[in-house]
Design an enzyme around this catalytic site. Structure first.
Site, PDB file in Angstrom:
ATOM      1  CB  SER A   1      -0.866  -0.011   1.263  1.00 63.33           C
ATOM      2  OG  SER A   1      -1.414   1.263   1.495  1.00 63.33           O
TER       3      SER A   1
ATOM      4  CG  HIS B   1     -11.230   0.231  -0.179  1.00 65.46           C
ATOM      5  ND1 HIS B   1     -10.351   0.871  -1.014  1.00 65.46           N
ATOM      6  CD2 HIS B   1     -10.647   0.264   1.042  1.00 65.46           C
ATOM      7  CE1 HIS B   1      -9.307   1.300  -0.309  1.00 65.46           C
ATOM      8  NE2 HIS B   1      -9.464   0.931   0.944  1.00 65.46           N
TER       9      HIS B   1
ATOM     10  CB  THR C   1      -6.639   2.257  -4.773  1.00 71.51           C
ATOM     11  OG1 THR C   1      -5.875   1.065  -4.624  1.00 71.51           O
ATOM     12  CG2 THR C   1      -7.957   2.125  -4.016  1.00 71.51           C
TER      13      THR C   1
ATOM     14  CE1 TYR D   1      -6.177   4.485  -1.863  1.00 69.13           C
ATOM     15  CE2 TYR D   1      -4.647   4.256  -0.038  1.00 69.13           C
ATOM     16  CZ  TYR D   1      -5.830   3.923  -0.657  1.00 69.13           C
ATOM     17  OH  TYR D   1      -6.670   3.023  -0.066  1.00 69.13           O
TER      18      TYR D   1
ATOM     19  CE  LYS E   1      -7.703  -3.050  -3.650  1.00 68.28           C
ATOM     20  NZ  LYS E   1      -8.162  -2.124  -2.616  1.00 68.28           N
TER      21      LYS E   1
END
Ligand SMILES: Cc1cc2nc3c(=O)[nH]c(=O)nc-3n(C[C@H](O)[C@H](O)[C@H](O)COP(=O)(O)O)c2cc1C
Length: 405
Positions: free
Chosen positions: A136, A295, A189, A163, A271
Site C-alpha cells: 500500500s 474496498h 486504487t 494513492y 482497483k
C-alpha cells in the site's frame, strides 16, 4: 541444498490436513486458529478496540460488507463426480509470472497497528510461498525496506498500490521509487479519493495517519521532504498536516490514467471497478488489468456486493486484460466462486490482518497455507483439477436457475 531464493512448495489440501491432524495426535494444536471467526476473535482480544475496529469496520451501516458476503452465499457450487482429480494444479499466469495459486496479498495500509513487523512480516510470508504481495501507499515500512525484506526470502512478484494525491511530482516520485525497487505492477486504487464515512473510527475519533502511522512512504520521499521547512523527524505535526493536505484528489478523471500510462513502463491495474461502463473506459485508457473491488465495504455504504459486480465487468472485458477480484474472500469456496465467475486471481484483505495480529509473519503464512489447502480441496471435491477449468457452469443460483440451466 535447497535454493534460498526459491519459494517453498505449498502443501496440497490433503497434505496440509495430515500435518494438522498429526500435530493433534501428538497433543498439539495449531497456534493460529484455523476457523477464521476464531482467528478474528483472537486478534480482537490482542488488539486495542480502535485498532481492531479500524481493520474490521466499514462505511456507514456496513451493509456493503454484508452484501459482499451475501453475494458469495447466493452462488452455490455444484460438485461433479468421477473425473480423475488425483493431480491438481492451482497455478495461474499473471503478467508473465506463474503464481503457485491464484491468490495475492492485497494492499492493506498501516499494518503497524496490528503488529510491529507490519508489511515486512506480510511480504516475507507471501514471498516465502511464491505469492505476490501488493504494498500500500499507506504502508508502515517504506517501498525500499519492504523490497529488501522480500528479496532476502525468495523471488516472487511484488506490486505497488498507488494513492494518487494532489501533488503530481510526489506521485511520480513514488512511482519511480517503486519501479526502481523492483515492483513489477502498479495498482491504482480509484475508490478512496476521500475516506468513507467509517462510523467505528469516527466513534473512536481515530485515524492512524493523524498519529503519523502509515506515512512511511511520504516521510521518506525526497519530494515530500522538500516541501517541508523541517524534516518529519523534527516536526512530525507539520509533516502530518502536509500529508493531510495532499492525500486525496477527488478531481481525478480518466484523462489522468492516460497520462499515467505514458509515464510508467510497468502494467497498470485499476482497483475499485464495479461498473461495466467503467471497465470499458479503463480499457480505452490502455490499462493492463482491473480489480473488481469495493474496498471491503469501507468506502460506499449501501453498495453492490463486489461479487455481484464481477460477471458484468468480465463480460465487458471479454478476455482483453486479466480481471482480479477482492472484497469478501474468506475461504477456498470464495476463491473458487470468484474464479468461476471469471476472475483470474483474488486478493486477500482482512483475513491476513488477523493472522498478522495473532502471530506476525508466521500468522500470515498460516492463513495463506490454509486458504490454499482449502481451495485445493474445494477444487478436487467439486470435480476440477485446475483453475482454468472453472466457469459459471460450476455454480448455481436459485434465483437464476432457469436462466443458467
Ligand atoms: C485495514 C485496511 C486497510 C486497507 N488499506 C488499503 C490501502 O491502503 N489501499 C488499498 O487499495 N486498499 C486498502 N484496503 C482494501 C483492501 O485492499 C481490500 O480491497 C479489502 O480489504 C477487501 O475486503 P475484505 O478484506 O473484506 O476481503 C484496506 C483494507 C483494510 C481492511
Amino acid at each position: 541444498m535447497s535454493d534460498p531464493k526459491k519459494p517453498q512448495a505449498m502443501p496440497t489440501g490433503p497434505e496440509r490436513e495430515l500435518e494438522i491432524y498429526a500435530l493433534g495426535l501428538g497433543g498439539g494444536k495449531p497456534a493460529v486458529p484455523i476457523p477464521l471467526e476464531m482467528l478474528e476473535q483472537k486478534a480482537k482480544e490482542m488488539l486495542s478496540p480502535r485498532a481492531y475496529d479500524y481493520v474490521a469496520g466499514g462505511a456507514g451501516s456496513e451493509d456493503t460488507m454484508r452484501a459482499n458476503r451475501e453475494a458469495f452465499y447466493r452462488w452455490r457450487i455444484v460438485p461433479r463426480m468421477l473425473r480423475d482429480v488425483a493431480k491438481r494444479d492451482l497455478s495461474v499466469e499473471l503478467f508473465g509470472a506463474r503464481l503457485p495459486a491464484p491468490i495475492l496479498l492485497g494492499p492493506v495500509g498501516v499494518q503497524e497497528i496490528v503488529h510491529k513487523d507490519a508489511d515486512v512480516a506480510s511480504v516475507r510470508a507471501a514471498t516465502s510461498l511464491g505469492l505476490p504481495f501488493v504494498l500500500s501507499t499507506m504502508s508502515s515500512r517504506t517501498i525500499e525496506e519492504v523490497a529488501q525484506a522480500a528479496d532476502n526470502v525468495a523471488v516472487s512478484p511484488r506490486w505497488f498500490q498507488l494513492y494518487w494525491g494532489k501533488n503530481p511530482e510526489l506521485t511520480a516520485s513514488m512511482v519511480q521509487r517503486a519501479e526502481r525497487a523492483g515492483y513489477s505492477a502498479l495498482v491504482v486504487t480509484l475508490d478512496t479519493h476521500s475516506l468513507g464515512w467509517r462510523e467505528r473510527d469516527l466513534h473512536h475519533g481515530y485515524l492512524p495517519f493523524m498519529l503519523g502511522q502509515g506515512l512511511a512512504n511520504y516521510f521518506s520521499d525526497p519530494i515530500f521532504r522538500g516541501l517541508l521547512a523541517q524534516p518529519p523527524e523534527q516536526n512530525p505535526m507539520a509533516a502530518i498536516q502536509l500529508w493531510g493536505s495532499l492525500f486525496s484528489n477527488p478531481a481525478l478523471t480518466w484523462k489522468d490514467i492516460v497520462f499515467l500510462r505514458q509515464h510508467t513502463r510497468v502494467p497498470i491495474i485499476l482497483k475499485g471497478i464495479l461498473h461495466a461502463n467503467d471497465a470499458a473506459l479503463a480499457l480505452e485508457a490502455g490499462v493492463d488489468g482491473l480489480i473488481v473491488s469495493n474496498h471491503g465495504g469501507r468506502q460506499v455504504d449501501g453498495g453492490i456486493g463486489a461479487l455481484d459486480a464481477l460477471p458484468s465487468v468480465v463480460r465487458e472485458v471479454n478476455g482483453r486484460v486479466p480481471v482480479l477480484f477482492d472484497s469478501g474472500i474468506r475461504r477456498g469456496a470464495d476463491v473458487f466462486k470468484a474464479l468461476a465467475l471469471g476472475a483470474r486471481a483474488v486478493l486477500l484483505g482482512r483475513p491476513y490482518m488477523w493472522g498478522l495480529a495473532v502471530a506476525g509473519e508466521a500468522g500470515v503464512r498460516e492463513v495463506l497455507l490454509n486458504l490454499v489447502a482449502d481451495l485445493d480441496l474445494t477444487l478436487a471435491l467439486s470435480g476440477y483439477t485446475c483453475c482454468r477449468e472453472l466457469d459459471a457452469s460450476a455454480l448455481w443460483r436459485s434465483d437464476l436457475a432457469e436462466a443458467l440451466s
